[in-house]
Design an enzyme around this catalytic site. Structure first.
Site, mmCIF file in Angstrom:
data_model
loop_
_atom_site.group_PDB
_atom_site.id
_atom_site.type_symbol
_atom_site.label_atom_id
_atom_site.label_comp_id
_atom_site.label_asym_id
_atom_site.label_seq_id
_atom_site.Cartn_x
_atom_site.Cartn_y
_atom_site.Cartn_z
ATOM 1 N N HIS A 115 -6.925 6.777 0.446
ATOM 2 C CA HIS A 115 -5.808 6.659 -0.496
ATOM 3 C C HIS A 115 -6.809 5.430 -2.074
ATOM 4 O O HIS A 115 -5.841 5.523 -3.363
ATOM 5 C CB HIS A 115 -4.807 5.578 -0.655
ATOM 6 C CG HIS A 115 -4.860 4.374 0.234
ATOM 7 N ND1 HIS A 115 -4.995 3.599 1.093
ATOM 8 C CD2 HIS A 115 -4.654 3.284 -0.766
ATOM 9 C CE1 HIS A 115 -4.787 2.898 1.172
ATOM 10 N NE2 HIS A 115 -4.713 2.465 -0.003
ATOM 11 N N ASP B 193 -6.818 8.422 6.989
ATOM 12 C CA ASP B 193 -6.755 7.418 5.619
ATOM 13 C C ASP B 193 -8.106 6.836 5.331
ATOM 14 O O ASP B 193 -8.140 5.893 5.290
ATOM 15 C CB ASP B 193 -5.512 6.268 5.143
ATOM 16 C CG ASP B 193 -4.777 5.351 3.982
ATOM 17 O OD1 ASP B 193 -5.838 6.310 3.034
ATOM 18 O OD2 ASP B 193 -5.137 4.741 4.049
ATOM 19 N N SER C 3 -7.203 -2.880 0.901
ATOM 20 C CA SER C 3 -7.391 -1.790 1.236
ATOM 21 C C SER C 3 -8.861 -1.060 1.018
ATOM 22 O O SER C 3 -9.971 -1.042 -0.409
ATOM 23 C CB SER C 3 -6.656 -0.626 0.346
ATOM 24 O OG SER C 3 -4.981 -0.533 0.723
#
Length: 312
Positions: free
Chosen positions: A59, A89, A165
């Site tokens: 992402h 992911d 992230s």
């Protein structure tokens, strides 16, 4: 001059991990095009090979083909996206030019609840940020859009913010055991584990640029087998509780329901989300997969035909 007090043991561990890992975690700037025109998103990535491969989140890179990586020492390097796998992911990018020595990848399957972990990333664009906490839970499932469920994630209370992230979640020996993937709520962070399954995913991304994945459309979490049934099931103590079923997905069509306790799939016992993930690669696509669940005190057999996951 006042005597400098030595660091306590906890601080020594955290500072040691920070010293080793901070240079190896890059800040990513990824160009994005939206309704408001061009912009960019921020994230993190971990150097994991000596020839410039970095591991981050799918992402984070989105649909971009490249961007810029900035390191703790002030150097920057353009990168290209090698491949991304939305189901896990995870994404692999490769930087051009010199990169810091790689981080050591650890083994998340050896983690225990309550264990100290350290998160290194670039939240809100603040490079080289370090936070610490504990493993709060293991084997979590995380819905991520209508067609994706990320399985077997690590839950931690280490403080994570946007930009973390793709950064590293490390154990006390600075071994990367997870890639931070989301901020689920106040005091709740999630990370993709580094284990045999994710190593297989990373290898496929490096060599083929993609991972062909079979898709059932369920979210699961480990749950105990009722004591009255354990002796009848070969002293099994754990199965996988179906937490949610994606409407219209293969599991839904096969008749699986929320609350079912999944015991076997394709003849293999499943007690962790990773047990199920190991079966969900290319060879399972379109093949009849026998599944046994415990439902309302009875064993129920269903046949599912996993479809190929199509990235949104």
């Amino acid at each position: 001059m006042a005597e400098i007090e030595p660091l306590d043991a906890y601080s020594q561990i955290v500072t040691g991990v920070a010293e080793q890992l901070t240079p190896k975690v890059a800040s990513l700037r990824v160009p994005r095009r939206g309704s408001g025109g061009r912009g960019e998103s921020l994230g993190s990535a971990v150097v994991f090979t000596a020839d410039g491969f970095l591991l981050t989140n799918a992402h984070v890179v989105g649909q971009a083909t490249g961007g810029t990586a900035a390191f703790w020492d002030g150097t920057t390097a353009p990168f290209t996206v090698v491949g991304a796998d939305p189901l896990s992911d995870l994404a692999v990018v490769r930087a051009t030019g010199d990169t810091p020595p790689p981080a050591v990848l650890g083994e998340a399957d050896s983690l225990v609840v309550g264990q100290l972990v350290v998160a290194v990333g670039n939240p809100l664009g603040l490079a080289g940020s370090v936070t610490a906490g504990v493993v709060s839970a293991l084997g979590r499932s995380m819905p991520a859009g209508q067609q994706r469920i990320i399985e077997d994630v690590i839950q931690t209370d280490a403080a994570l913010n946007p930009g973390n992230s793709g950064g590293a979640l490390a154990d006390s020996r600075a071994r990367v055991v997870g890639i931070n993937t989301a901020v689920a709520g106040v005091g709740l962070g999630l990370a993709v584990p580094i284990n045999d399954t994710t190593r297989r995913i990373v290898s496929a991304l490096m060599h083929d640029g993609r991972v062909r994945r079979a898709y059932l459309g369920i979210a699961v979490a480990p749950a105990p087998v009722a004591p009255v049934w354990r002796s009848r099931l070969g002293n099994r103590s754990t199965g996988l509780r179906v937490a949610s079923v994606v409407a219209g997905g293969p599991a839904d069509r096969a008749g699986l329901r929320t609350g079912d306790l999944l015991l076997t799939a394709d003849g293999h016992e499943v007690a962790t989300a990773q047990d199920l993930q190991r079966l969900m690669f290319a060879e399972a696509i379109g093949r009849r997969l026998g599944i046994t669940v415990m439902r309302n005190g009875a064993l129920v057999d269903v046949i599912a035909e996993p479809s190929e996951l199509v990235a949104a």
